[in-house]
Every structure is written in C-alpha cells, then in structure tokens.
Design a protein around this motif. Structure first.
Motif, PDB file in Angstrom:
ATOM      1  N   THR A 123       0.813  -1.222  -0.092  1.00  0.00           N
ATOM      2  CA  THR A 123      -0.433   0.081   0.238  1.00  0.00           C
ATOM      3  C   THR A 123       1.234   1.214  -0.214  1.00  0.00           C
ATOM      4  O   THR A 123       0.199   2.327  -0.102  1.00  0.00           O
ATOM      5  N   ALA A 124       2.230   1.342   0.334  1.00  0.00           N
ATOM      6  CA  ALA A 124       3.421   2.519   0.839  1.00  0.00           C
ATOM      7  C   ALA A 124       4.390   2.016   0.354  1.00  0.00           C
ATOM      8  O   ALA A 124       4.616   0.529   0.756  1.00  0.00           O
ATOM      9  N   ALA A 151       9.490   4.193   8.124  1.00  0.00           N
ATOM     10  CA  ALA A 151       8.509   2.883   7.486  1.00  0.00           C
ATOM     11  C   ALA A 151       8.188   1.756   8.460  1.00  0.00           C
ATOM     12  O   ALA A 151       6.731   1.245   8.847  1.00  0.00           O
ATOM     13  N   LEU A 208       5.821   3.487  11.062  1.00  0.00           N
ATOM     14  CA  LEU A 208       4.353   3.443  10.968  1.00  0.00           C
ATOM     15  C   LEU A 208       3.949   2.226  11.121  1.00  0.00           C
ATOM     16  O   LEU A 208       2.171   2.346  11.433  1.00  0.00           O
ATOM     17  N   VAL A 209       4.566   0.934  10.889  1.00  0.00           N
ATOM     18  CA  VAL A 209       4.122  -0.339  11.683  1.00  0.00           C
ATOM     19  C   VAL A 209       4.033  -0.714  12.892  1.00  0.00           C
ATOM     20  O   VAL A 209       2.993  -1.187  13.904  1.00  0.00           O
ATOM     21  N   HIS A 218      -0.995   1.427   9.653  1.00  0.00           N
ATOM     22  CA  HIS A 218      -0.533   1.572   8.040  1.00  0.00           C
ATOM     23  C   HIS A 218      -1.712   0.343   7.690  1.00  0.00           C
ATOM     24  O   HIS A 218      -2.755   0.152   8.216  1.00  0.00           O
ATOM     25  N   ILE A 266       4.338  -3.042   3.850  1.00  0.00           N
ATOM     26  CA  ILE A 266       4.661  -0.977   3.497  1.00  0.00           C
ATOM     27  C   ILE A 266       6.689  -1.506   2.576  1.00  0.00           C
ATOM     28  O   ILE A 266       7.317  -2.619   3.603  1.00  0.00           O
TER      29      ILE A 266
END
Length: 429
Positions: free
Chosen positions: A383-384, A394, A397-398, A403, A407
């Motif tokens: 998704t990103a 990153a 985010l998780v 998220h 990622i």
C-alpha cells in the motif's frame, strides 16, 4: 552506488555481473549493539531512534549461499520487535548462532542488518549452489533452515536449526545486498514490480500455512474465518486466501478506512473493534467481548467461526478461544500485543476446541503461495513504499499500527514500478 549495483540497476546480464567486483561495504538498515539498553524505562520505544542506515562490511559467501542485490524489501513486525530490543535483543540470537561454526560466526557482529522480505537479482552463488545463477530474478523466503537436520526434510519449520532471516540471522533484506541460503529462493513473479514482489513472502507464506496447509487449520469451503487485523499485512493475505478458498472472511479492524480496505480484499463481514468494546492493546473481559463479537458474527453469517486467525496475542487471545465454535480451531503465529496469554480453559477442553501453533512456512508452502501470486489469484498487499533511507519512518508506521497492508522499502531500485518482465495473468471465468 558501487559498480556492481549500478550494473544490476541497468539490467546487466548475469555473465557481466559475475565479472564485476563485490564492494567491500554496502548500505544497510541496521541496529547497533551499543544501543541495547537505550529504551530501558522508556514508555515509547520509538524505533526511529534505534534503526540506522549506513555502511556495513560485506561478508564472505558460504558454499550454500547466494548474494542477492536487493531491489526492494518490506517492513514486518519482527523488524519492530528487533528495533525495540524486545522481548530480548536480537544480538543475543546472533551471538548464539555465531557459536555453531565458522560460517555462522560471520553473523555475530556489533551491527544487525534487518529485514525478512526481499526481491532482487542474484549476483553471486556459493560453490555448492546448483539451481541459481547470476542474473536470476528472485524473491526470498524468510525461513533459514539447516538442510542437515533430519526434521527439516519432514517440514522445514520443525528443524531445530530453523531461524528467521534478518531477525535471528544477520544480513537481512533491508539493505543493498542480502546474504541468503539457496534454499530460501523462489523465482520472482514476472508481472509484479520489485516492491510488489518483495513484500509478499513472510506474510503471505505465514497466512497460507496457518489457513490452507495441512499443518494449519485446514480451511475448507464454507468455513467462517474470523481474522483479527484484517487490514494489516498478515490479514490482507488471510482475507484473500479465505475468499479464494470458498470461505467466509469476518474481519476485525480499527477504523472505517481499514474496513473499506478489508472489504476491497474480499472480507464479507467487517467489524470495528470499538463495536465490541475492544480499545487499545490491553485485554478486555473475554466473555463480555466474546459475546458481543459472537452475536455480530452470527447475525451476519448465521454461525460461530470455524477458525480464528490469531496473531494479536494478549489483547485478543482469550476472546478467540471463547468465540470460536465447538470443535473449532484458533491458529496463532504471533503476539504483537504481548506473549503472556490468559484464557478460560473450560471453553477449550469442554467444547473440544483446538489451539494450533504456526510459524512461518516451509519452502513448499512458500512455493505454493508464489504460484498463486504468479497466477494472479492473490494480489500483493503493498500500500505504500519508502526509500531505504527512510526505513525507520516506515517501521514507525507499523509500530503504531498506522498502516494498511504491507509497507515496501526500495533498496537498489531507483523508483517504484520497475522489475516487470512479463504481462499480468489473464483471469478467466
């Protein structure tokens, strides 16, 4: 970027890649042993403070290993655990592994290169490697096995020497180069970009073993499957496997945006955690929440779930045991909210329920998932995508569960959208 990496990015043939020298050092997202203990007494163990991106030395290649120029990788929750130094620092794993032999000793370093997913190009093969050549486009299974252990030949996950690459070993995928055993490799699906291919193996393979494999829950057509975290990395593949297998996917998510994402994957019933009174990561009363959840599932499907897809752990495990039907199965592969679970054993033994432990996937199971991806029956959950220099962002985010899906992280690939070598599959019917 070194000359070998430049040649890989330019699409050089295998013979040319073999002629070019290996760099003495390469760029990698890594932890430093000196940071262990830095989060002691800290409430927010922000992984952006412990993940570094910089130069590490290139190791010697063992006879059964392959050096992969990593085009893209991905973030998994084990990278978050590693960067928080929980439940124990991964340097403990590296030190233990390093005692085995001279090749294992290479892993015991004051740095730990992270990452348990990757897609890239083979640039070197050890003297004992037969099936792979420089120039091959590959994806990497995260399961690092000991082929000399008899148990490995029954099931790679049962061998005592089985390790998680980039978590319990060094030189993982969040780097320009990754060191892998030849038994970790599979061909990259040609219609996927580097980043689309890179994020699949760990989560897709784990979900397949949990649900479809004869070593997991053995899902069959019509099964109602409750999927915690249906919009996350594991959940995104679980939903697709349930949908494709003729089951009924019931997903639990934490927001309307995640609900829409789960529906798009094929989740037939989506329940917001707040609807059942489950807020935060602390356990709620399993019977109270379980009754609410059970009523919602029965209202939507007419039945209690046959299978619960469990990886959240402490916050949900008691509810999972309560809500699964008589004779049903809770299959678990992790505990992102804590490893110490509490549940009322009466619901387990008196109603003949089962708890199935599942970890990773063996190479045959990974190959089966890779085939489904190649056929287009499963889609990448990407998704990103972030550049390697922003690996810590990153991972954060998780860490914050902010998220959806997976990622990705670009390593040597200079931009997204590269790596496609074949047209996409044609879906019929």
């Amino acid at each position: 970027m070194d000359v070998l990496a430049e040649a890989v990015v330019a699409g050089a043939a295998g013979a040319e890649l073999e002629r070019l020298p290996l760099p003495a050092h390469f760029t990698a997202a890594h932890l430093r042993a000196e940071d262990v203990g830095s989060f002691t007494g800290v409430a927010d163990k922000d992984v952006r403070k412990s993940i570094h991106v910089g130069s590490v030395p290139m190791p010697e290649l063992a006879p059964d290993e392959v050096l992969v120029a990593v085009m893209a990788s991905g973030i998994n929750y084990n990278t978050v655990w590693s960067a928080m130094f929980e439940p124990i620092p991964t340097f403990t794993f590296l030190k233990h592994f390093g005692r085995q032999d001279r090749w294992s000793a290479r892993h015991d370093q004051p740095f730990h290169v992270l990452g348990s997913d990757a897609a890239g190009v083979v640039v070197r093969t050890g003297a004992g490697v037969r099936r792979w050549r420089a120039g091959d486009h590959v994806v990497v299974s995260p399961v690092y096995v000991d082929e000399e252990d008899p148990a490995t030949h029954a099931d790679g996950m049962l061998g005592a020497g089985q390790l998680a690459w980039g978590f319990e070993t060094n030189y993982g995928g969040l780097a320009h180069y990754g060191v892998v055993r030849a038994s970790q490799l599979l061909p990259k699906p040609g219609h996927l970009t580097w980043e689309e291919a890179a994020v699949n193996p760990l989560c897709a393979g784990t979900a397949y073993r949990m649900l479809v494999s004869d070593r997991g829950a053995r899902m069959t057509q019509g099964d109602v499957v409750l999927i915690w975290g249906a919009a996350g990395g594991l959940g995104a593949y679980a939903v697709q496997l349930v949908r494709n297998g003729g089951g009924i996917a019931v997903g639990v998510v934490s927001s309307e945006a995640k609900a829409e994402y789960a529906r798009g994957l094929g989740c037939q019933v989506v329940i917001n955690r707040e609807e059942i009174g489950l807020v935060g990561s602390e356990p709620a009363d399993p019977a109270t929440v379980g009754k609410r959840l059970g009523r919602l599932i029965r209202a939507a499907t007419g039945e209690d779930p046959h299978i619960v897809f469990e990886h959240v752990g402490r916050a949900t495990f008691g509810i999972s045991v309560f809500v699964v039907r008589r004779g049903g199965a809770v299959v678990t592969c992790g505990s992102s909210t804590g490893y110490q679970h509490e549940f009322d054993n009466r619901y387990l033994w008196m109603r003949l329920k089962r708890v199935i432990g599942s970890h990773g996937a063996n190479l045959q199971e990974q190959s089966a998932v890779n085939r489904l991806l190649g056929l287009g029956h499963i889609s990448s959950a990407l998704t990103a995508t972030y550049p390697l220099t922003e690996t810590a962002e990153a991972a954060r985010l998780v860490q914050n569960n902010a998220h959806m899906g997976k990622i990705g992280v670009l390593a040597l690939a200079p931009r997204t959208g590269l790596g496609v070598t074949a047209p996409g599959p044609v879906r019929r019917g």
